[in-house]
Design a protein around this motif. Structure first.
Motif, PDB file in Angstrom:
ATOM      1  N   PRO A  20       0.845  -1.191   0.000  1.00  0.00           N
ATOM      2  CA  PRO A  20       0.000   0.000   0.000  1.00  0.00           C
ATOM      3  C   PRO A  20       0.889   1.253   0.000  1.00  0.00           C
ATOM      4  N   THR A  21       0.486   2.255  -0.728  1.00  0.00           N
ATOM      5  CA  THR A  21       1.302   3.458  -0.889  1.00  0.00           C
ATOM      6  C   THR A  21       1.684   4.071   0.449  1.00  0.00           C
ATOM      7  N   ARG A  22       0.745   4.139   1.380  1.00  0.00           N
ATOM      8  CA  ARG A  22       1.022   4.747   2.678  1.00  0.00           C
ATOM      9  C   ARG A  22       2.126   3.992   3.415  1.00  0.00           C
ATOM     10  N   ILE A  23       2.075   2.667   3.386  1.00  0.00           N
ATOM     11  CA  ILE A  23       3.101   1.864   4.061  1.00  0.00           C
ATOM     12  C   ILE A  23       4.446   2.031   3.371  1.00  0.00           C
ATOM     13  N   ARG A  24       4.460   1.967   2.037  1.00  0.00           N
ATOM     14  CA  ARG A  24       5.721   2.125   1.302  1.00  0.00           C
ATOM     15  C   ARG A  24       6.354   3.482   1.603  1.00  0.00           C
ATOM     16  N   GLU A  40      14.496  -7.047   9.663  1.00  0.00           N
ATOM     17  CA  GLU A  40      15.370  -6.880  10.815  1.00  0.00           C
ATOM     18  C   GLU A  40      14.846  -5.874  11.833  1.00  0.00           C
ATOM     19  N   THR A  41      13.848  -5.093  11.456  1.00  0.00           N
ATOM     20  CA  THR A  41      13.303  -4.061  12.331  1.00  0.00           C
ATOM     21  C   THR A  41      12.253  -4.677  13.253  1.00  0.00           C
ATOM     22  N   THR A  42      12.384  -4.415  14.532  1.00  0.00           N
ATOM     23  CA  THR A  42      11.427  -4.958  15.496  1.00  0.00           C
ATOM     24  C   THR A  42      10.067  -4.293  15.325  1.00  0.00           C
ATOM     25  N   ASP A  43       9.034  -4.979  15.794  1.00  0.00           N
ATOM     26  CA  ASP A  43       7.691  -4.404  15.751  1.00  0.00           C
ATOM     27  C   ASP A  43       7.640  -3.100  16.548  1.00  0.00           C
ATOM     28  N   GLU A  44       8.373  -3.042  17.648  1.00  0.00           N
ATOM     29  CA  GLU A  44       8.399  -1.838  18.470  1.00  0.00           C
ATOM     30  C   GLU A  44       8.984  -0.661  17.688  1.00  0.00           C
ATOM     31  N   ALA A  45      10.046  -0.909  16.925  1.00  0.00           N
ATOM     32  CA  ALA A  45      10.652   0.154  16.124  1.00  0.00           C
ATOM     33  C   ALA A  45       9.726   0.563  14.979  1.00  0.00           C
ATOM     34  N   LEU A  46       9.066  -0.424  14.353  1.00  0.00           N
ATOM     35  CA  LEU A  46       8.127  -0.095  13.286  1.00  0.00           C
ATOM     36  C   LEU A  46       6.986   0.768  13.813  1.00  0.00           C
ATOM     37  N   ALA A  47       6.569   0.524  15.052  1.00  0.00           N
ATOM     38  CA  ALA A  47       5.459   1.266  15.643  1.00  0.00           C
ATOM     39  C   ALA A  47       5.794   2.740  15.846  1.00  0.00           C
ATOM     40  N   THR A  48       7.073   3.086  15.860  1.00  0.00           N
ATOM     41  CA  THR A  48       7.463   4.489  16.050  1.00  0.00           C
ATOM     42  C   THR A  48       7.488   5.270  14.747  1.00  0.00           C
ATOM     43  N   ILE A  49       7.305   4.594  13.627  1.00  0.00           N
ATOM     44  CA  ILE A  49       7.333   5.263  12.327  1.00  0.00           C
ATOM     45  C   ILE A  49       6.022   6.021  12.126  1.00  0.00           C
ATOM     46  N   PRO A  50       6.105   7.316  11.846  1.00  0.00           N
ATOM     47  CA  PRO A  50       4.882   8.086  11.609  1.00  0.00           C
ATOM     48  C   PRO A  50       4.053   7.484  10.472  1.00  0.00           C
ATOM     49  N   ASN A  51       2.731   7.535  10.626  1.00  0.00           N
ATOM     50  CA  ASN A  51       1.756   7.050   9.647  1.00  0.00           C
ATOM     51  C   ASN A  51       1.627   5.537   9.582  1.00  0.00           C
ATOM     52  N   LEU A  52       2.246   4.825  10.515  1.00  0.00           N
ATOM     53  CA  LEU A  52       2.035   3.384  10.605  1.00  0.00           C
ATOM     54  C   LEU A  52       1.243   3.101  11.874  1.00  0.00           C
ATOM     55  N   GLY A  53      -0.010   2.731  11.719  1.00  0.00           N
ATOM     56  CA  GLY A  53      -0.832   2.366  12.854  1.00  0.00           C
ATOM     57  C   GLY A  53      -0.570   0.925  13.243  1.00  0.00           C
ATOM     58  N   PRO A  54      -1.258   0.447  14.285  1.00  0.00           N
ATOM     59  CA  PRO A  54      -1.044  -0.930  14.755  1.00  0.00           C
ATOM     60  C   PRO A  54      -1.257  -1.985  13.663  1.00  0.00           C
ATOM     61  N   GLY A  55      -2.259  -1.808  12.843  1.00  0.00           N
ATOM     62  CA  GLY A  55      -2.503  -2.766  11.760  1.00  0.00           C
ATOM     63  C   GLY A  55      -1.410  -2.730  10.720  1.00  0.00           C
ATOM     64  N   SER A  56      -0.916  -1.547  10.413  1.00  0.00           N
ATOM     65  CA  SER A  56       0.158  -1.413   9.428  1.00  0.00           C
ATOM     66  C   SER A  56       1.459  -2.010   9.929  1.00  0.00           C
ATOM     67  N   VAL A  57       1.709  -1.883  11.217  1.00  0.00           N
ATOM     68  CA  VAL A  57       2.943  -2.426  11.794  1.00  0.00           C
ATOM     69  C   VAL A  57       2.946  -3.940  11.697  1.00  0.00           C
TER      70      VAL A  57
END
Length: 70
Positions: A20-24, A40-57
């Motif tokens: 999805p464009t938003r995730i990319r 290699e990126t942990t779920d916790e680190a992915l969760a800190t990325i702006p515009n990535l909600g829990p479902g996107s992570v």
């Protein structure tokens, strides 16, 4: 373009994968350029990325989970 899946090589560029464009855009903004970097990126680190909600992570790693390295 490649479909997201566990068989993608780690060096596959994010821009070459059907996401999805938003995730990319979010992972590219965070500096993640390859599928291997996402794996290699942990779920916790992915969760800190702006515009990535829990479902996107959870979505990309769930698609890559069989090959994800921790």
């Amino acid at each position: 373009m490649f479909d997201l899946g566990p068989d993608l090589p780690d060096d596959t560029l994010v821009e070459m994968v059907r996401l999805p464009t938003r995730i990319r855009n979010a992972v590219k903004f965070a500096g993640l350029k390859t599928i291997g970097e996402i794996r290699e990126t942990t779920d916790e680190a992915l969760a800190t990325i702006p515009n990535l909600g829990p479902g996107s992570v959870k979505w990309p790693p769930a698609q890559l989970n069989e090959a994800k390295r921790k």
